[in-house]
Design a protein around this motif. Sequence first.
Motif, PDB file in Angstrom:
ATOM      1  N   VAL A 141      90.708  30.864  18.504  1.00 48.04           N
ATOM      2  CA  VAL A 141      89.679  31.462  17.706  1.00 48.04           C
ATOM      3  C   VAL A 141      90.777  31.736  16.366  1.00 48.04           C
ATOM      4  N   PHE A 142      90.070  31.406  15.250  1.00 50.17           N
ATOM      5  CA  PHE A 142      90.956  31.578  14.022  1.00 50.17           C
ATOM      6  C   PHE A 142      90.263  32.942  13.160  1.00 50.17           C
ATOM      7  N   ALA A 143      89.158  33.538  13.696  1.00 50.73           N
ATOM      8  CA  ALA A 143      88.655  34.749  13.078  1.00 50.73           C
ATOM      9  C   ALA A 143      87.445  34.991  14.002  1.00 50.73           C
ATOM     10  N   GLY A 144      87.069  36.320  14.129  1.00 55.47           N
ATOM     11  CA  GLY A 144      85.816  36.724  14.665  1.00 55.47           C
ATOM     12  C   GLY A 144      85.095  37.940  13.817  1.00 55.47           C
ATOM     13  N   ALA A 145      83.899  37.991  14.162  1.00 58.09           N
ATOM     14  CA  ALA A 145      83.096  39.228  13.544  1.00 58.09           C
ATOM     15  C   ALA A 145      81.998  39.554  14.474  1.00 58.09           C
ATOM     16  N   ILE A 146      81.638  40.989  14.163  1.00 59.74           N
ATOM     17  CA  ILE A 146      80.727  41.410  15.069  1.00 59.74           C
ATOM     18  C   ILE A 146      79.560  42.310  14.110  1.00 59.74           C
ATOM     19  N   VAL A 147      78.127  42.264  14.280  1.00 60.21           N
ATOM     20  CA  VAL A 147      77.438  43.176  13.418  1.00 60.21           C
ATOM     21  C   VAL A 147      76.532  43.829  14.457  1.00 60.21           C
ATOM     22  N   ASN A 148      76.679  45.206  14.257  1.00 66.44           N
ATOM     23  CA  ASN A 148      76.098  46.341  15.184  1.00 66.44           C
ATOM     24  C   ASN A 148      76.083  46.010  16.559  1.00 66.44           C
ATOM     25  N   ALA A 149      77.576  45.721  16.901  1.00 67.54           N
ATOM     26  CA  ALA A 149      77.557  45.279  18.172  1.00 67.54           C
ATOM     27  C   ALA A 149      77.593  46.172  19.259  1.00 67.54           C
ATOM     28  N   ALA A 150      77.229  45.475  20.497  1.00 65.62           N
ATOM     29  CA  ALA A 150      77.441  46.181  21.992  1.00 65.62           C
ATOM     30  C   ALA A 150      79.133  46.268  22.187  1.00 65.62           C
ATOM     31  N   ILE A 151      79.862  47.121  21.626  1.00 68.04           N
ATOM     32  CA  ILE A 151      81.158  47.450  21.899  1.00 68.04           C
ATOM     33  C   ILE A 151      81.583  48.065  22.903  1.00 68.04           C
ATOM     34  N   ARG A 152      80.848  49.014  23.487  1.00 64.06           N
ATOM     35  CA  ARG A 152      80.857  49.828  24.897  1.00 64.06           C
ATOM     36  C   ARG A 152      79.549  49.541  25.351  1.00 64.06           C
ATOM     37  N   MET A 153      79.262  48.960  26.642  1.00 63.24           N
ATOM     38  CA  MET A 153      78.073  48.732  27.087  1.00 63.24           C
ATOM     39  C   MET A 153      77.617  49.919  27.572  1.00 63.24           C
ATOM     40  N   ARG A 154      78.333  50.970  27.979  1.00 59.88           N
ATOM     41  CA  ARG A 154      77.792  52.169  28.445  1.00 59.88           C
ATOM     42  C   ARG A 154      77.057  52.838  27.290  1.00 59.88           C
ATOM     43  N   SER A 155      77.190  52.577  25.928  1.00 62.50           N
ATOM     44  CA  SER A 155      76.513  53.253  24.715  1.00 62.50           C
ATOM     45  C   SER A 155      75.198  52.596  24.917  1.00 62.50           C
ATOM     46  N   VAL A 174      80.143  48.196  33.820  1.00 55.96           N
ATOM     47  CA  VAL A 174      79.892  48.723  32.326  1.00 55.96           C
ATOM     48  C   VAL A 174      81.550  49.039  31.902  1.00 55.96           C
ATOM     49  N   ASP A 175      82.413  49.455  32.730  1.00 58.40           N
ATOM     50  CA  ASP A 175      83.806  49.505  32.300  1.00 58.40           C
ATOM     51  C   ASP A 175      84.292  48.091  31.744  1.00 58.40           C
ATOM     52  N   SER A 176      84.024  47.115  32.315  1.00 53.00           N
ATOM     53  CA  SER A 176      84.536  45.706  32.308  1.00 53.00           C
ATOM     54  C   SER A 176      83.846  45.258  30.875  1.00 53.00           C
ATOM     55  N   LEU A 177      82.900  45.835  30.074  1.00 49.33           N
ATOM     56  CA  LEU A 177      82.354  45.664  28.981  1.00 49.33           C
ATOM     57  C   LEU A 177      82.625  46.580  27.986  1.00 49.33           C
ATOM     58  N   ASP A 178      83.709  47.308  27.899  1.00 53.71           N
ATOM     59  CA  ASP A 178      84.125  48.189  27.136  1.00 53.71           C
ATOM     60  C   ASP A 178      85.320  47.406  26.403  1.00 53.71           C
TER      61      ASP A 178
END
Length: 269
Positions: A141-155, A174-178
């Motif tokens: 991957v040369f670059a990534g971007a996220i928008v209003n993302a689910a960064i911590r699934m617990r949230s 849920v911890d695996s998606l933090d």
Amino acid sequence: MRSPITGMAAGVPFTALPPVGNGPAPLIVTWHMLDAPRSDAAFAAALPMNDLPAWRVHLGMPMCGARMVDGSMAAGLELIRKDVLMSALHPFVQQASEEFPAALASIRAQLPVDDGPIGVLGGSLGGAVALRILAGTEIPVFAGAIVNAAIRMRSVVDLFPGDYPYDAESEKTVDSLDFVAAAGTIAGRAPLLVVSGELDHPALRADALDLVDALGERSELLSIPGLAHPLADEPGIEPAPQLPLAREVDAGLTTWFRRHLADAGRRSR
């Protein structure tokens, strides 16, 4: 602009936006939100990034768009009501992530994209997919971007009514998606633009700021005043005219990916 191309890549629906000109071009892959815009075609209309000299291939999330059951989101909503984490959020992210390598190979076979590193972009739950590609795969991957993302699934789980009944399995899931916890791995993979609406859900906004802090110099924060969580009006399934705030996001993404496309080009020479 050239018309979108629609198709299937190893069973995954896509809407592809070609670059201007002929010949192989770099590839940027996206995953859409479950809020509006909630299909690959609608996400392509909201964030087309038309000025980029790259293919933008917008992939459909499970049970959305062309994969809706009986032409509606009802089946997906029923999974959310059954168990928001273990029946909906986690399986959607897991399926989208696991089906991506085969979809990528199919995209490369169908479209004149080059064989270099790709860009990845995700909105809301699609952001978790993009982050999982960065944190859990070796796809270049040369670059990534996220928008209003689910960064911590617990949230994200906490946004739904009631107290979620965590047990040992769901705690592990849920911890695996933090992805703040995975920041070290992500920072080693690619630079990341974190786009956050200043009116997004407060917990998601806080997670965005935490991720930028954890990533350090490998990240950049783009705050969008006035932007709440969605990027399009309801119902958000069909392509719609680009909203003014989505246009601001689109411009920021275009600038980000253009910069890193140029960097990738210099590295390859």
